[in-house]
Design an enzyme around this catalytic site. Structure first.
Site, PDB file in Angstrom:
ATOM      1  CG  ASP A  13      38.081  31.338  39.807  1.00  0.00           C
ATOM      2  OD1 ASP A  13      39.286  31.257  40.114  1.00  0.00           O
ATOM      3  OD2 ASP A  13      37.166  31.215  40.644  1.00  0.00           O
ATOM      4  CB  SER A  14      39.863  27.122  40.198  1.00  0.00           C
ATOM      5  OG  SER A  14      39.461  27.907  41.297  1.00  0.00           O
ATOM      6  CE1 TYR A  45      41.496  24.475  38.257  1.00  0.00           C
ATOM      7  CE2 TYR A  45      42.656  26.456  37.549  1.00  0.00           C
ATOM      8  CZ  TYR A  45      41.808  25.402  37.258  1.00  0.00           C
ATOM      9  OH  TYR A  45      41.302  25.259  36.001  1.00  0.00           O
ATOM     10  CB  CYS A 187      41.144  33.402  47.506  1.00  0.00           C
ATOM     11  SG  CYS A 187      40.034  32.162  46.773  1.00  0.00           S
ATOM     12  CB  THR A 188      38.284  35.291  42.912  1.00  0.00           C
ATOM     13  OG1 THR A 188      38.403  33.874  42.722  1.00  0.00           O
ATOM     14  CG2 THR A 188      39.317  36.006  42.069  1.00  0.00           C
ATOM     15  CG  HIS A 189      35.720  31.465  46.400  1.00  0.00           C
ATOM     16  ND1 HIS A 189      36.543  31.078  45.371  1.00  0.00           N
ATOM     17  CD2 HIS A 189      34.609  30.671  46.322  1.00  0.00           C
ATOM     18  CE1 HIS A 189      35.966  30.086  44.700  1.00  0.00           C
ATOM     19  NE2 HIS A 189      34.807  29.815  45.253  1.00  0.00           N
TER      20      HIS A 189
END
Length: 278
Positions: A13-14, A45, A187-189
């Site tokens: 991931d970023s 990103y 978004c993974t967050h």
């Protein structure tokens, strides 16, 4: 090419948001070993160009290959949107992203055929979620909203803070006016804001978590390719630090602190990587 089924899964991931995907893989594929890379030196990103994200993604895949991974999960919506198609064809290893699994489930979930997507600016601008959803169901309308403040708020640990609630309320007001019945946390967050987002949108809107759906897609892929690790986790002599290895491009202490707030066990041994060398 012969792939070792006992080899680890590579995840990147970023930054630290992809740890929500790691958490779901740990829960749903407990036999699998994991190598995670977080590009904390170059996060975010979401505001970067396609060419830049593609270059970063290639470097990270090359790094993960040095760890002899058997498959790679692009646990970053922006990289999945901007780089996945290219790196899938360039590297001789199974690679999946987080966008397609979430889009597919949202398509199956919506009743009103009105889906909202919240994500980074690049993911929204890529139009990938609407494209994938309409490919499955042309009659579905998709509404996107970039929420750039969510990532720094999550990384600050303000997942239940009144300020974050107010930001979310303002971001989502326009989507709620569109009468959506499904919302993709793109978004993974964002799964770390799930309880707060539930407060904002109410009980009638289904929240789709691409992190969970990606773990299910990975399970299906490994089964299809006969790459599932057959050794039950309780038979292994590995410690958690041996089974799960973490790497980042900057800020190891901060990375560990965030990881320990997300993952089910304590992480102490994140290794710093000079990713530009790859």
């Amino acid at each position: 090419m012969v792939i070792d089924k006992y080899a680890p899964i590579g995840v990147f991931d970023s930054g630290v948001g992809g740890l929500t995907v790691v958490r779901e893989i740990m829960r749903n594929l407990p036999n699998e070993r994991i190598v995670y890379f977080g590009d904390t030196a170059r996060v975010p990103y979401g505001s970067k160009s396609k060419n830049t994200v593609l270059r970063y993604s290639r470097q990270i895949v090359r790094f993960l290959q040095t760890k002899q991974v058997k498959a790679i999960v692009v646990a970053c919506n922006t990289a999945s949107a901007l780089a996945l198609d290219e790196i899938e064809t360039e590297f001789d290893i199974p690679i999946i992203g987080v966008v397609k699994p979430g889009a597919h489930v949202a398509t199956k979930t919506t009743v009103k055929k009105r889906i909202g997507v919240i994500a980074t600016e690049s993911t929204i601008q890529s139009n990938l979620y609407p494209t994938l959803i309409r490919k499955e169901a042309p009659d579905i309308t998709v509404f996107g909203k970039a929420c750039p403040l969510f990532v720094p708020l999550v990384e600050e640990g303000w997942t239940k803070d009144p300020i974050t609630y107010e930001v979310a309320r303002r971001y989502l007001a326009g989507l709620l006016e569109k009468d959506i019945d499904t919302l993709i946390m793109g978004c993974t967050h964002y799964p770390l804001l799930r309880s707060l987002l539930r407060e904002v949108v109410g009980e009638k809107i289904t929240l789709v978590n691409p992190a969970y759906e990606t773990s299910q897609a990975l399970k299906r892929l490994l089964r299809e390719l006969e790459l599932e690790n057959p050794q039950p986790y309780w038979e292994k002599q590995e410690s958690n630090d041996e089974k799960y290895r973490f790497f980042s491009s900057d800020g190891v202490e901060r990375f560990n602190a965030f990881a320990n707030s997300v993952l089910p066990y304590e992480t102490k041994s994140t290794t710093l990587v000079q990713i530009d060398e790859f």
